[in-house]
Design an enzyme around this catalytic site. Structure first.
Site, PDB file in Angstrom:
ATOM      1  N   HIS A 194       2.063   1.953  -3.252  1.00 50.68           N
ATOM      2  CA  HIS A 194       1.154   2.918  -3.865  1.00 50.68           C
ATOM      3  C   HIS A 194       1.706   4.337  -3.836  1.00 50.68           C
ATOM      4  CE1 HIS A 194      -2.568   0.073  -3.222  1.00 50.68           C
ATOM      5  NE2 HIS A 194      -1.583  -0.477  -3.890  1.00 50.68           N
ATOM      6  N   ASP A 225       0.862  -1.188   0.000  1.00 50.09           N
ATOM      7  CA  ASP A 225       0.000   0.000   0.000  1.00 50.09           C
ATOM      8  C   ASP A 225       0.898   1.239   0.000  1.00 50.09           C
ATOM      9  OD1 ASP A 225      -2.206   1.864   0.614  1.00 50.09           O
ATOM     10  OD2 ASP A 225      -3.340   0.054   1.018  1.00 50.09           O
TER      11      ASP A 225
END
Ligand code: NAG
Ligand code: NAG
Ligand code: NAG
Ligand code: NAG
Length: 399
Positions: free
Chosen positions: A245, A222
């Site tokens: 991310h 993430d």
């Protein structure tokens, strides 16, 4: 040999030795070795109580106490290490701390530090969150009232902290979470989880000020770093992010009365194979909020889907309404950003029609399209600002 000379020298040496021993003894009193409290570094024995007792010993002492995790692998259940303490604590991890393999759904932490002023965590050791068998139990994408998995380390109301030379591996949820922290530095921290692992953000913070993250490698499933409401004066340099991310401000606007995110600097960093690189995201519809004075400078992006992205239409529950975000974004600078985008839109500045972005500055941008052969482009909506120097792709900001 001249004895008249050597005898005083010898006496001096003896005195020095004695004082060194005395000093050592004084220091030794402040070392709380978890093995002295019953911990066993065999990777199988639960050493939670030993660590908790060693912590309490250190926390009751004045001056600087060392809570020592020697070499070996120590199995630990969820633990809260709570102050305030009478002195400062150095949490020295020489070996490994290993979490239980089971998911422990609904327990929000593995190790929580709370109400501490003056904390160092170092030692070159490992925090092994043992997340791999738990990630399949993360159903927070599907369920609203999901039971969250434990965060590897939570810091609640911790100030004057320095986390350096530690590795965090395979957290079940976030690796590090800061809530209401002040003057907190991460340096030479290595954060690793596979790119498909859910919610394994590297460092997340909210309501925290004067946070420094330097010279650290973050590879996760993430966000490498995510900044929630009330993140102020955040300085990040020398970050190698990817996979993951990217570095994200937000999402914001999901709750009423959120504190602004302001004075954020990211410099001298690289993103490799990330979904986003530099992102600001707010919900739509949203509560009111403020994002201001953000600078991204000297950043290399290698093959990110969205190198530069401001997204004010973020709706994770998939019921995105046409109502606009009420989070006002202003004074955001992107300076000397180079590299490659794996999508055609390398610069995407999608702001709210209700409160358009103002003071967006793009200086010396050079982002090429990677692989697909197409030319990189920009997309803008409700975005006002100015450009300086090279602009590849050509900018679409309104004056
Ligand atoms: C701090 O020291 C005082 C005096 O030695 C003691 O009474 C108190 O319990 C200590 N506080 C903690 C948190 O250990
Ligand atoms: C910030 O915290 C560090 C310890 O990590 C300490 O040495 C330093 O003095 C603190 N700075 C301020 C301004 O309090
Ligand atoms: C970070 O730690 C992981 C796991 O121990 C290791 O494989 C990786 O090489 C380390 N990365 C860096 C940059 O030190
Ligand atoms: C940039 O970051 C790299 C990697 O951490 C470091 O080696 C280098 O010294 C930094 N350069 C500057 C100018 O800060």
């Amino acid at each position: 040999m001249d004895w008249r000379l050597t005898f005083p020298t010898l006496r001096l040496l003896m005195l020095m030795l004695m004082s060194a021993l005395a000093k050592n003894q004084a220091q030794a009193q402040n070392i709380f070795n978890i093995e002295d409290f019953g911990a066993i570094g065999d990777g199988k024995t639960d050493s939670s109580k030993a660590l908790s007792d060693a912590w309490n010993g250190g926390c009751h002492s004045e001056g600087t106490s060392v809570v020592l995790i020697p070499s070996g692998t120590y199995l630990l259940g969820p633990l809260r290490l709570i102050g305030p303490c009478n002195g400062t604590i150095k949490f020295l991890i020489r070996g490994s701390l290993k979490a239980f393999d089971s998911p422990q759904l609904g327990i929000d932490h593995w190790i929580t530090f709370r109400y501490i002023d003056g904390l160092t965590i170092t030692g070159g050791g490992l925090l092994d969150g043992q997340g791999s068998s738990s990630w399949q139990h993360n159903d927070c994408k599907k369920k609203r009232n999901c039971k969250a998995l434990p965060v590897t380390m939570r810091f609640d109301f911790v100030s004057n902290a320095w986390i350096h030379h530690v590795t965090s591996l395979n957290s079940k949820n976030f690796h590090f979470n800061l809530f209401s922290c002040k003057n907190f530095t991460f340096e030479h921290v290595n954060i690793t989880a596979p790119d498909e692992s859910p919610n394994t953000d590297g460092i997340h913070m909210a309501l925290s000020t004067n946070i420094f993250i330097r010279d650290s490698a973050i590879a996760t499933g993430d966000d490498c770093i995510s900044l929630g409401p009330g993140s102020e004066n955040i300085h990040m340099t020398g970050i190698a992010c990817g996979p993951g991310h990217g570095i994200s401000i937000g999402s914001l606007g999901g709750s009423p009365n959120e504190r602004p995110v302001t004075k954020v600097f990211l410099g001298n960093s690289t993103f490799t194979g990330t979904m986003n690189a530099m992102r600001i995201k707010t919900r739509a519809p949203s509560y009111q909020g403020v994002v201001s004075d953000i600078t991204f400078q000297d950043v290399i992006v290698k093959n990110a889907d969205n190198p530069i992205i401001i997204d004010q239409q973020y709706c994770p529950s998939k019921k995105c309404s046409p109502q606009s975000s009420q989070v006002k974004i202003s004074n955001v600078k992107f300076i000397n950003i180079r590299g490659t985008s794996s999508s055609l839109v390398a610069v995407n500045i999608n702001c709210s029609p209700a409160v358009p972005c103002t003071g967006i500055k793009l200086r010396d941008i050079n982002l090429e399209c990677d692989g697909s052969g197409g030319r990189a482009s920009s997309a803008c909506a409700n975005a006002k600002g100015a450009t300086y120097g090279r602009q590849n792709p050509p900018s679409c900001l309104e004056k």
